[in-house]
Design a protein around this motif. Structure first.
Motif, short mmCIF file in Angstrom:
data_model
loop_
_atom_site.label_atom_id
_atom_site.label_comp_id
_atom_site.label_asym_id
_atom_site.label_seq_id
_atom_site.Cartn_x
_atom_site.Cartn_y
_atom_site.Cartn_z
N THR A 64 5.85 29.97 15.09
CA THR A 64 6.33 31.47 15.30
C THR A 64 7.70 31.62 16.06
O THR A 64 8.71 32.42 15.38
CB THR A 64 5.41 32.50 15.93
OG1 THR A 64 4.16 32.34 15.36
CG2 THR A 64 5.78 33.86 16.29
N GLU A 125 7.56 43.12 17.46
CA GLU A 125 8.22 42.26 16.27
C GLU A 125 9.58 41.82 17.02
O GLU A 125 10.03 40.88 16.52
CB GLU A 125 8.35 43.26 14.98
CG GLU A 125 7.04 43.45 14.53
CD GLU A 125 7.37 44.05 13.17
OE1 GLU A 125 8.56 44.34 12.59
OE2 GLU A 125 6.42 44.43 12.32
N ARG A 128 10.09 38.41 18.54
CA ARG A 128 9.97 37.06 18.11
C ARG A 128 10.81 36.89 16.76
O ARG A 128 11.24 38.18 16.16
CB ARG A 128 8.47 36.73 17.66
CG ARG A 128 7.92 37.62 16.63
CD ARG A 128 6.32 37.63 16.42
NE ARG A 128 5.72 38.43 15.42
CZ ARG A 128 5.29 39.71 15.61
NH1 ARG A 128 5.23 40.14 16.85
NH2 ARG A 128 5.00 40.42 14.73
N ALA A 130 11.97 36.38 12.75
CA ALA A 130 11.57 36.94 11.44
C ALA A 130 10.96 35.64 10.88
O ALA A 130 11.23 34.26 11.15
CB ALA A 130 12.62 37.18 10.30
#
Length: 595
Positions: A64, A125, A128, A130
């Motif tokens: 991630t 979102e 982190r 993409a």
């Protein structure tokens, strides 16, 4: 009334404990299993959270946050190392300033805050990068994104360290060691304490890891935050029933005062007659140890440079000696000096057990990374989460303890004539040997995995990793218990909390040594290309060489350990002391089941 003569006459007052309002604790109204159960809930949630974050963090960092394998591994080991190192800070604060109750309450709240930040950082979102594109291009995490992650992790580590340092001790405070019935209950408390740790660990590596991988990280970490908050509320609900003990002070202060006093008198000649050394005002007057239950130690000839701390200052010409007790930073009693000597003598054993925890660190980093590239299927519909392989590690620990007690101890007792089968030093040696075998097994399994990957064959089964998890788990059962037994028995009674500090610092240093080794290997062999050991893609690296390196270093370390152990003389053999008995409960009272 709480302090009434009727209570005292009936023996209902606990001698060295107070209730929440500062009055003598009444046995029938304070402490006991109700309070202990509330404390066990706190430890269960702490273990669930800490292990639930640590065992699965490397997959989040690589998949991630798009960190390389080496950077991800070091983030995990630095997080764990800091958690254990901060136990020393938490212990110092608890013993010297806050007491165990406030230390647990405050640092549990800190841990809950850290995990809450972690849950938020995984849910938002913008916190982190993409996802990687279809052609494999991955955007690296920004400084702000990593900063939020590190803030969450190290806030959690701070809370964990403070909580770990006091929770087992505060639980034991709820039982009166002077009462035979409660003394037995105290030992049962530690049995349940270990059970709750194991139960929390199993929940973390199975249920919690599954939720993180299949439902989402925010749910997994959110459950952790909620469980800690619930545990804190349960803990605070018992405030009016808890027993509280007075602050005992930190042994780190005693070590510092002896070293400073000896340094200040580094130019003084040592007296040929040790009876000229200062033994302490209380001992001069009464001929008894300064503190209740403390051992008065005889002078020894080793490490004599520390004896300067006990050389009395000569009064200035024309002045009478002061009736006031001298500053402890200028003059230390002989018993204080000898207790510091005991700690110094244990340092070679301390240093040579660090390597085991460096091997242990690989189970939550590279071993989990290996599992992500292997066949993890059970049947046609279920895949084992990579981090859930740690269940074999936990199972190995739980299996090794009864096997040792039922089979190994009787056999070893016949061979060694030792009442416990193996001495603490021998148990640690077995654990170190098993860690070497674990790294050999890890190197062989990684070699097999790499050959299959290079041939383009079907990935090998993840169960090839089970031997390394099993061997490290069995090794921990020997090393962990051996270290606790050794440090608890060998640390002097006047510095009992130092035993926990020495034990926890080996865990912390083991994780930091792992980080240093990874950094050095990563720099020397590179991040990519044919020669890289710790490449971002394991299939392009040579992780097996890193495991072989750890096996060799562990072998050298075992040789050094055996030399140190051969020359070590146990405390009861070195000193003739008064009241040298140490009960099993006294040992258990300071045990901090952390790993």
């Amino acid at each position: 009334m709480f302090g009434s003569p009727e209570h005292k006459a009936s023996g209902d007052i606990v001698a060295d404990a107070w209730d929440y309002s500062g009055r003598p604790a009444v046995r029938s109204r304070t402490g006991g299993w109700t309070c202990a159960a509330m404390i066990l809930v706190v430890e269960l949630n702490e273990r669930l959270t800490t292990l639930g974050i640590a065992v699965n963090l490397v997959t989040y960092l690589t998949k991630t946050m798009h960190l390389g394998n080496a950077a991800a591994a070091n983030t995990v080991t630095n997080f764990m190392g800091t958690s254990f190192m901060l136990c020393l800070l938490g212990g110092f604060v608890g013993d010297t300033f806050l007491g165990r109750y406030l230390t647990i309450a405050i640092f549990t709240a800190v841990q809950a805050s850290g995990v809450t930040i972690l849950a938020i950082s995984t849910a938002v979102e913008g916190m982190r990068p993409a996802p990687c594109t279809a052609d494999g291009v991955c955007e690296k995490a920004t400084g702000a994104q990593l900063g939020m992650l590190y803030l969450a992790l190290y806030t959690t580590a701070l809370g964990t360290g403070g909580l770990k340092s006091s929770v087992s001790g505060f639980g034991s405070d709820q039982f009166d060691e002077a009462n035979k019935e409660e003394k037995v209950q105290m030992q049962k408390f530690f049995d349940w304490f270990f059970f709750f740790i194991s139960f929390g660990s199993l929940l973390a590596v199975t249920v919690l890891v599954y939720i993180q991988d299949h439902i989402g990280r925010p749910w997994g970490y959110g459950i952790c935050a909620a469980s800690i908050a619930l545990g804190l509320m349960v803990f605070l609900a018992g405030t009016r029933q808890y027993r509280f003990k007075q602050l005992v002070g930190s042994p780190l202060t005693q070590i510092a005062t002896v070293v400073v006093a000896a340094w200040r008198k580094r130019g003084r000649d040592l007296p040929s007659d040790p009876t000229l050394l200062y033994i302490g005002a209380a001992e001069e007057e009464k001929g008894t140890p300064e503190k209740n239950g403390r051992q008065r130690l005889q002078h020894t000839d080793q490490l004599r440079f520390l004896d300067r701390a006990a050389i009395p200052d000569a009064p200035a010409a024309g002045r009478q000696p002061s009736a006031l007790r001298p500053s402890k930073w200028r003059l230390s009693p002989l018993t204080d000096v000898e207790e510091v000597k005991i700690v110094v003598r244990m340092l070679p054993i301390w240093a040579t057990t660090i390597m085991f925890w460096t091997v242990y660190a690989q189970m939550t980093t590279f071993s989990v990374a290996q599992a992500t590239t292997m066949d993890r299927r059970i049947g046609s519909h279920f895949q084992i989460p990579p981090a859930s392989l740690t269940v074999f590690f936990v199972a190995s620990i739980l299996a090794t303890v009864p096997v040792y007690d039922r089979l190994i101890v009787p056999l070893a007792r016949r061979l060694t004539a030792h009442p416990n089968g193996l001495s603490p030093l021998q148990r640690m040696a077995v654990g170190l040997l098993l860690s070497i075998l674990a790294m050999v097994a890890a190197a062989l399994s990684e070699t097999k995995r790499l050959r299959a990957a290079h041939r383009g064959a079907v990935p090998v089964s993840v169960f090839w990793l089970v031997p390394q998890f099993f061997l490290v788990g069995a090794g921990q059962a020997f090393t962990y218990i051996g270290q606790l037994d050794f440090f608890l028995r060998e640390c002097p009674k006047g510095m009992k909390t130092m035993s926990t500090g020495l034990f926890l610092s080996t865990l912390s240093m083991g994780f930091f040594v792992s980080s240093a080794l990874v950094a050095v290997v990563h720099k020397v062999t590179g991040t990519g290309g044919h020669g890289a050991w710790l490449a971002n893609s394991l299939n392009q690296g040579k992780l097996n060489n890193f495991y072989w390196l750890l096996a060799v270093l562990s072998g050298v370390n075992l040789a050094l350990y055996l030399l140190a152990a051969k020359g070590y003389i146990y405390k009861e053999q070195r000193y003739s002391v008064e009241d040298d008995g140490v009960t099993g409960v006294e040992l258990a009272e300071e045990a901090c089941y952390q790993a």
